[in-house]
Design an enzyme around this catalytic site. Structure first.
Site, PDB file in Angstrom:
ATOM      1  N   ASN A 185       1.169 -12.342   2.717  1.00  0.00           N
ATOM      2  CA  ASN A 185       1.263 -11.217   1.778  1.00  0.00           C
ATOM      3  C   ASN A 185       0.561  -9.983   2.326  1.00  0.00           C
ATOM      4  O   ASN A 185       1.013  -8.860   2.102  1.00  0.00           O
ATOM      5  CB  ASN A 185       0.692 -11.621   0.419  1.00  0.00           C
ATOM      6  CG  ASN A 185       1.667 -12.527  -0.324  1.00  0.00           C
ATOM      7  OD1 ASN A 185       2.871 -12.513  -0.036  1.00  0.00           O
ATOM      8  ND2 ASN A 185       1.172 -13.324  -1.233  1.00  0.00           N
ATOM      9  N   ARG A 239      11.456   6.462  -5.777  1.00  0.00           N
ATOM     10  CA  ARG A 239      12.107   5.247  -5.253  1.00  0.00           C
ATOM     11  C   ARG A 239      13.465   5.541  -4.627  1.00  0.00           C
ATOM     12  O   ARG A 239      14.342   4.673  -4.610  1.00  0.00           O
ATOM     13  CB  ARG A 239      12.285   4.216  -6.385  1.00  0.00           C
ATOM     14  CG  ARG A 239      10.976   3.696  -6.959  1.00  0.00           C
ATOM     15  CD  ARG A 239      10.247   2.737  -6.035  1.00  0.00           C
ATOM     16  NE  ARG A 239       8.935   2.374  -6.618  1.00  0.00           N
ATOM     17  CZ  ARG A 239       7.978   1.715  -5.967  1.00  0.00           C
ATOM     18  NH1 ARG A 239       8.176   1.350  -4.718  1.00  0.00           N
ATOM     19  NH2 ARG A 239       6.821   1.451  -6.536  1.00  0.00           N
ATOM     20  N   TYR A 273       4.106 -20.659 -14.315  1.00  0.00           N
ATOM     21  CA  TYR A 273       5.357 -20.461 -13.570  1.00  0.00           C
ATOM     22  C   TYR A 273       5.305 -21.142 -12.207  1.00  0.00           C
ATOM     23  O   TYR A 273       6.314 -21.273 -11.527  1.00  0.00           O
ATOM     24  CB  TYR A 273       5.707 -18.981 -13.473  1.00  0.00           C
ATOM     25  CG  TYR A 273       4.945 -18.194 -12.457  1.00  0.00           C
ATOM     26  CD1 TYR A 273       3.711 -17.626 -12.772  1.00  0.00           C
ATOM     27  CD2 TYR A 273       5.436 -18.023 -11.171  1.00  0.00           C
ATOM     28  CE1 TYR A 273       2.999 -16.916 -11.832  1.00  0.00           C
ATOM     29  CE2 TYR A 273       4.733 -17.305 -10.216  1.00  0.00           C
ATOM     30  CZ  TYR A 273       3.516 -16.750 -10.564  1.00  0.00           C
ATOM     31  OH  TYR A 273       2.806 -16.051  -9.628  1.00  0.00           O
ATOM     32  N   LYS A 295      -1.144 -18.258   3.666  1.00  0.00           N
ATOM     33  CA  LYS A 295      -0.678 -17.706   2.384  1.00  0.00           C
ATOM     34  C   LYS A 295      -1.190 -16.285   2.185  1.00  0.00           C
ATOM     35  O   LYS A 295      -0.433 -15.368   1.853  1.00  0.00           O
ATOM     36  CB  LYS A 295      -1.160 -18.586   1.224  1.00  0.00           C
ATOM     37  CG  LYS A 295      -0.918 -17.989  -0.148  1.00  0.00           C
ATOM     38  CD  LYS A 295       0.561 -17.851  -0.488  1.00  0.00           C
ATOM     39  CE  LYS A 295       0.778 -17.082  -1.762  1.00  0.00           C
ATOM     40  NZ  LYS A 295       2.217 -16.927  -2.094  1.00  0.00           N
ATOM     41  N   ARG A 312       2.735  -6.528 -13.774  1.00  0.00           N
ATOM     42  CA  ARG A 312       1.350  -6.828 -13.351  1.00  0.00           C
ATOM     43  C   ARG A 312       0.912  -5.816 -12.315  1.00  0.00           C
ATOM     44  O   ARG A 312       1.619  -5.548 -11.349  1.00  0.00           O
ATOM     45  CB  ARG A 312       1.277  -8.243 -12.774  1.00  0.00           C
ATOM     46  CG  ARG A 312       1.238  -9.321 -13.839  1.00  0.00           C
ATOM     47  CD  ARG A 312       1.395 -10.681 -13.254  1.00  0.00           C
ATOM     48  NE  ARG A 312       2.797 -10.925 -12.866  1.00  0.00           N
ATOM     49  CZ  ARG A 312       3.230 -12.152 -12.570  1.00  0.00           C
ATOM     50  NH1 ARG A 312       2.404 -13.172 -12.586  1.00  0.00           N
ATOM     51  NH2 ARG A 312       4.507 -12.347 -12.235  1.00  0.00           N
ATOM     52  N   THR A 319      -5.486 -17.302 -10.058  1.00  0.00           N
ATOM     53  CA  THR A 319      -6.783 -16.772  -9.578  1.00  0.00           C
ATOM     54  C   THR A 319      -6.683 -15.247  -9.609  1.00  0.00           C
ATOM     55  O   THR A 319      -6.604 -14.596  -8.571  1.00  0.00           O
ATOM     56  CB  THR A 319      -7.048 -17.219  -8.131  1.00  0.00           C
ATOM     57  OG1 THR A 319      -5.889 -16.844  -7.359  1.00  0.00           O
ATOM     58  CG2 THR A 319      -7.259 -18.711  -8.026  1.00  0.00           C
ATOM     59  N   LYS A 343      -3.756  -8.330  -4.167  1.00  0.00           N
ATOM     60  CA  LYS A 343      -5.049  -9.028  -4.097  1.00  0.00           C
ATOM     61  C   LYS A 343      -5.207  -9.901  -2.860  1.00  0.00           C
ATOM     62  O   LYS A 343      -6.320 -10.162  -2.412  1.00  0.00           O
ATOM     63  CB  LYS A 343      -5.293  -9.861  -5.338  1.00  0.00           C
ATOM     64  CG  LYS A 343      -4.364 -11.021  -5.507  1.00  0.00           C
ATOM     65  CD  LYS A 343      -4.751 -11.823  -6.738  1.00  0.00           C
ATOM     66  CE  LYS A 343      -3.768 -12.911  -7.044  1.00  0.00           C
ATOM     67  NZ  LYS A 343      -3.384 -13.744  -5.898  1.00  0.00           N
ATOM     68  N   THR A 376      -3.419 -19.470  -4.983  1.00  0.00           N
ATOM     69  CA  THR A 376      -3.791 -18.620  -3.846  1.00  0.00           C
ATOM     70  C   THR A 376      -5.306 -18.457  -3.864  1.00  0.00           C
ATOM     71  O   THR A 376      -5.869 -18.017  -4.857  1.00  0.00           O
ATOM     72  CB  THR A 376      -3.115 -17.240  -3.975  1.00  0.00           C
ATOM     73  OG1 THR A 376      -1.708 -17.435  -4.040  1.00  0.00           O
ATOM     74  CG2 THR A 376      -3.457 -16.356  -2.774  1.00  0.00           C
ATOM     75  N   VAL A 435       6.489 -19.190  -4.811  1.00  0.00           N
ATOM     76  CA  VAL A 435       7.626 -19.020  -5.718  1.00  0.00           C
ATOM     77  C   VAL A 435       7.716 -17.597  -6.250  1.00  0.00           C
ATOM     78  O   VAL A 435       6.729 -16.886  -6.369  1.00  0.00           O
ATOM     79  CB  VAL A 435       7.532 -20.013  -6.908  1.00  0.00           C
ATOM     80  CG1 VAL A 435       7.674 -21.444  -6.407  1.00  0.00           C
ATOM     81  CG2 VAL A 435       6.248 -19.833  -7.683  1.00  0.00           C
ATOM     82  N   CYS A 493       0.483 -10.404  -6.172  1.00  0.00           N
ATOM     83  CA  CYS A 493       0.321 -11.029  -4.842  1.00  0.00           C
ATOM     84  C   CYS A 493      -0.252 -10.014  -3.863  1.00  0.00           C
ATOM     85  O   CYS A 493      -1.362 -10.157  -3.378  1.00  0.00           O
ATOM     86  CB  CYS A 493       1.675 -11.495  -4.310  1.00  0.00           C
ATOM     87  SG  CYS A 493       2.534 -12.586  -5.394  1.00  0.00           S
TER      88      CYS A 493
HETATM   89  N1  SAJ Z   1       7.597  -2.536  -2.280  1.00  0.00           N
HETATM   90  C1  SAJ Z   1       7.717  -1.321  -1.600  1.00  0.00           C
HETATM   91  N2  SAJ Z   1       8.475  -1.279  -0.482  1.00  0.00           N
HETATM   92  C2  SAJ Z   1       9.106  -2.402  -0.005  1.00  0.00           C
HETATM   93  C3  SAJ Z   1       8.962  -3.628  -0.703  1.00  0.00           C
HETATM   94  C4  SAJ Z   1       8.211  -3.668  -1.840  1.00  0.00           C
HETATM   95  O1  SAJ Z   1       7.163  -0.306  -2.013  1.00  0.00           O
HETATM   96  O2  SAJ Z   1       9.797  -2.298   1.009  1.00  0.00           O
HETATM   97  C5  SAJ Z   1       6.752  -2.586  -3.464  1.00  0.00           C
HETATM   98  C6  SAJ Z   1       7.520  -2.980  -4.705  1.00  0.00           C
HETATM   99  O3  SAJ Z   1       7.994  -1.832  -5.372  1.00  0.00           O
HETATM  100  C7  SAJ Z   1       6.454  -3.676  -5.528  1.00  0.00           C
HETATM  101  C8  SAJ Z   1       5.517  -4.281  -4.486  1.00  0.00           C
HETATM  102  O4  SAJ Z   1       5.784  -3.601  -3.264  1.00  0.00           O
HETATM  103  O5  SAJ Z   1       5.735  -2.748  -6.295  1.00  0.00           O
HETATM  104  C9  SAJ Z   1       5.653  -5.785  -4.276  1.00  0.00           C
HETATM  105  O6  SAJ Z   1       7.001  -6.033  -4.052  1.00  0.00           O
HETATM  106  P1  SAJ Z   1       7.463  -7.504  -3.495  1.00  0.00           P
HETATM  107  O7  SAJ Z   1       8.919  -7.415  -3.241  1.00  0.00           O
HETATM  108  O8  SAJ Z   1       6.582  -7.915  -2.385  1.00  0.00           O
HETATM  109  O9  SAJ Z   1       7.295  -8.472  -4.741  1.00  0.00           O
HETATM  110  P2  SAJ Z   1       6.095  -9.456  -5.062  1.00  0.00           P
HETATM  111  O10 SAJ Z   1       4.806  -8.750  -5.165  1.00  0.00           O
HETATM  112  O11 SAJ Z   1       6.558 -10.264  -6.214  1.00  0.00           O
HETATM  113  O12 SAJ Z   1       5.991 -10.385  -3.749  1.00  0.00           O
HETATM  114  C10 SAJ Z   1       6.548 -11.669  -3.760  1.00  0.00           C
HETATM  115  C11 SAJ Z   1       5.673 -12.528  -2.896  1.00  0.00           C
HETATM  116  N3  SAJ Z   1       6.121 -13.890  -3.039  1.00  0.00           N
HETATM  117  C12 SAJ Z   1       5.184 -14.851  -3.250  1.00  0.00           C
HETATM  118  O13 SAJ Z   1       4.001 -14.616  -3.335  1.00  0.00           O
HETATM  119  C13 SAJ Z   1       5.706 -16.215  -3.373  1.00  0.00           C
HETATM  120  C14 SAJ Z   1       5.799 -12.127  -1.442  1.00  0.00           C
HETATM  121  O14 SAJ Z   1       5.140 -13.116  -0.627  1.00  0.00           O
HETATM  122  C15 SAJ Z   1       7.228 -12.082  -1.024  1.00  0.00           C
HETATM  123  O15 SAJ Z   1       7.273 -11.609   0.317  1.00  0.00           O
HETATM  124  C16 SAJ Z   1       7.967 -11.090  -1.914  1.00  0.00           C
HETATM  125  O16 SAJ Z   1       7.881 -11.583  -3.260  1.00  0.00           O
HETATM  126  C17 SAJ Z   1       9.445 -11.047  -1.495  1.00  0.00           C
HETATM  127  O17 SAJ Z   1       9.655 -10.959  -0.263  1.00  0.00           O
HETATM  128  O18 SAJ Z   1      10.287 -11.055  -2.368  1.00  0.00           O
END
Ligand code: SAJ
Length: 478
Positions: free
Chosen positions: A236, A447, A25, A232, A368, A108, A293, A145, A180, A290
């Site tokens: 996160n 939630r 992806y 990077k 995941r 990774t 880890k 990453t 992404v 992300c």
């Molecule tokens: N979550 C909370 N509270 C929040 C935001 C998220 O509990 O306020 C939880 C979500 O339920 C989930 C986890 O955190 O379980 C991660 O949520 P996420 O929105 O960060 O989604 P990810 O893990 O897919 O993060 C991705 C990452 N993008 C990339 O690595 C390119 C992250 O860097 C981005 O900041 C995030 O998306 C984004 O902002 O959408």
């Protein structure tokens, strides 16, 4: 710094032929956008012809995307570039020798999440393959990453060992981390700013030349390779820290008998003149590949640092502590479940639990490292019975995912909302009561999906993350 590489690159001329290793992806949209640029002549997508993913080769060469889920514009783009003969997927890694630039977009993952050690095996194999066919003047870019200092050390060592060439003299080496999100892969590559970090200036400049043509709104942000790796992992880590801060506040509000969402709205109201609190949302935990880890990549990186770390004596890293707080939230959901059942004189052992939501993110099938999994393990360990519903996730090891929420809720003693999928926002107390057949059903909201009063007034025993104002409500008898 030697000018040998600059001279080689000048001699070689602009980048025309590009390779992308890892048709996943990250790699597929990257290859598609390189191929679609009129700055480049040809793009090769490298995919091992393995039993698990060799099928992608034919699909991609037919202009079809092997990725699950909606990716706006990707199928059309793949058709366009294959019809135009600008893109080709191949398992023949020797063709790397034909290229001017090659990027590696290889996962990774954690070898063992408990050990928090990344599995660099596939990435190392990819780097070794590049080293075998590396030619003077080529640019190698790692997009995965990785732990800070990997580009400067592990990657450089393997490439030099395999090729007999010298990084920064014979070939350019850089890190350009992917940013992404599934569902918006092409847009993210085009619109996000792109961090590009070379092991030296010539490498950075060559990587800027590679990525600039595919950016629309995004701009290239050049820096060193290690700074790019830290950017990077830290971006996160910071998100995980912000979520942990919201989760800890929720736990505090429960202990103080107040509503965390009132406090959150209050904090969020402080705006203007560059003031921001950017407070995020408390919840049942943090999943994904992300945030779960990247903190540990950053922590490992600082240990490889060239200078000694000056930090408060015996203090734990706040970043690691944030991980512990976020990983505690499924435990807190378990504790809320036990406490609520106790209010109706039920023990967790033998209780029937209906779990709503398995995916780690709302309205997605992405499961995941889901926080729902440790909760499931604790519930089963305690001898409760469990049924799990998720409208999007098709399958997951060792758990049956029901598609019918009524079937999931039927006969349950407790309904536990783990993911904020849209359909859960319209849950009705009367429907649930009919299905459970209980006078007092427990409902746990991880939630902030339901309105506590509607369920409390219908005789439910409610507990919600951060809802200190409601979690000890009096039980309404019908
Ligand atoms: N979550 C909370 N509270 C929040 C935001 C998220 O509990 O306020 C939880 C979500 O339920 C989930 C986890 O955190 O379980 C991660 O949520 P996420 O929105 O960060 O989604 P990810 O893990 O897919 O993060 C991705 C990452 N993008 C990339 O690595 C390119 C992250 O860097 C981005 O900041 C995030 O998306 C984004 O902002 O959408």
């Amino acid at each position: 710094m030697s000018h040998k590489l600059e001279n080689i690159l000048k001699e070689k001329g602009p980048i025309k032929k590009i390779g992308v290793i890892g048709m996943g992806y990250v790699g597929i949209p990257a290859a598609a956008l390189f191929a679609d640029s009129d700055k480049f002549d040809h793009v090769l997508g490298f995919q091992r012809d393995s039993p698990s993913s060799g099928y992608k080769i034919n699909m991609l060469n037919n202009g079809e995307s092997p990725l699950k889920g909606e990716e706006p514009g990707l199928e059309e783009l793949l058709k366009k570039i294959t019809d135009a003969g600008k893109f080709e997927c191949t398992p023949d890694f020797s063709r790397i020798a034909e290229l001017d630039a090659i990027t590696l977009a290889i996962q990774t993952p954690f070898a063992d999440p408990k050990a928090l050690e990344p599995d660099f095996g596939a990435l190392k194999e990819g780097i070794r393959n590049v080293g075998k066919y590396l030619k003077p003047g080529m640019l190698v870019v790692l997009e995965s990453t990785i732990t800070p200092r990997t580009t400067e050390s592990m990657a450089r060592e393997i490439l030099e060992e395999e090729s007999g060439l010298k990084a920064g003299e014979d070939f350019a080496l850089a890190h350009a981390p992917e940013r992404v999100m599934v569902g918006r892969l092409l847009r993210n590559i085009q619109e996000h700013d792109r961090i590009v970090g070379g092991i030296d200036k010539a490498s950075t400049d060559r990587a800027v030349e590679l990525y600039s043509p595919v950016l629309t709104e995004g701009k290239v942000i050049p820096m060193s390779a290690t700074a790019a790796e830290v950017t990077k992992t830290a971006e996160n880590t910071f998100r995980d820290l912000q979520i942990a801060a919201a989760n800890q506040l929720a736990l505090y509000c429960e202990a103080m008998g107040i509503n965390v969402y009132d406090v959150r709205a209050g904090i969020d109201s402080l705006k203007g003149e560059g003031i921001t609190r950017a407070i995020l949302w408390p919840g049942a935990g943090v999943g994904g590949h992300c945030l779960t880890k990247d903190t540990y990549h950053l922590e490992r990186g600082v240990k490889l640092g060239t200078e000694a770390l000056d930090y408060p004596q015996d203090a734990e890293s706040i970043y690691v502590l944030a991980r512990r707080v976020n990983d505690f939230m499924p435990v807190h959901m378990y504790n809320l479940t036990v406490a609520a059942l106790k209010r109706i004189n039920m023990d967790i052992k033998g209780a029937k639990i209906a779990m709503l939501g398995w995916a780690f993110i709302n309205d997605s099938d992405d499961a995941r490292n889901p926080p729902s999994e440790p909760y499931k393990d604790m519930i089963l360990e305690a001898g409760a019975e469990l049924k799990v519903h998720d409208p999007h996730v098709l399958s997951y090891p060792n758990v049956e995912l029901l598609k019918d929420s009524n079937e999931t809720i039927e006969g349950a003693d407790a309904v536990v909302i783990f993911t904020g999928h849209k359909e859960y926002f319209s849950l009705k107390p009367e429907d649930i009561k009919k299905l459970t057949g209980k006078e007092h059903t427990v409902i746990i909201d991880g939630r902030n999906v339901i309105d506590p009063d509607i369920f409390i007034n219908a005789g439910f025993v409610y507990k919600g993350i951060g809802r200190g104002d409601k979690n000890s409500h009096s039980i309404t008898n019908q």
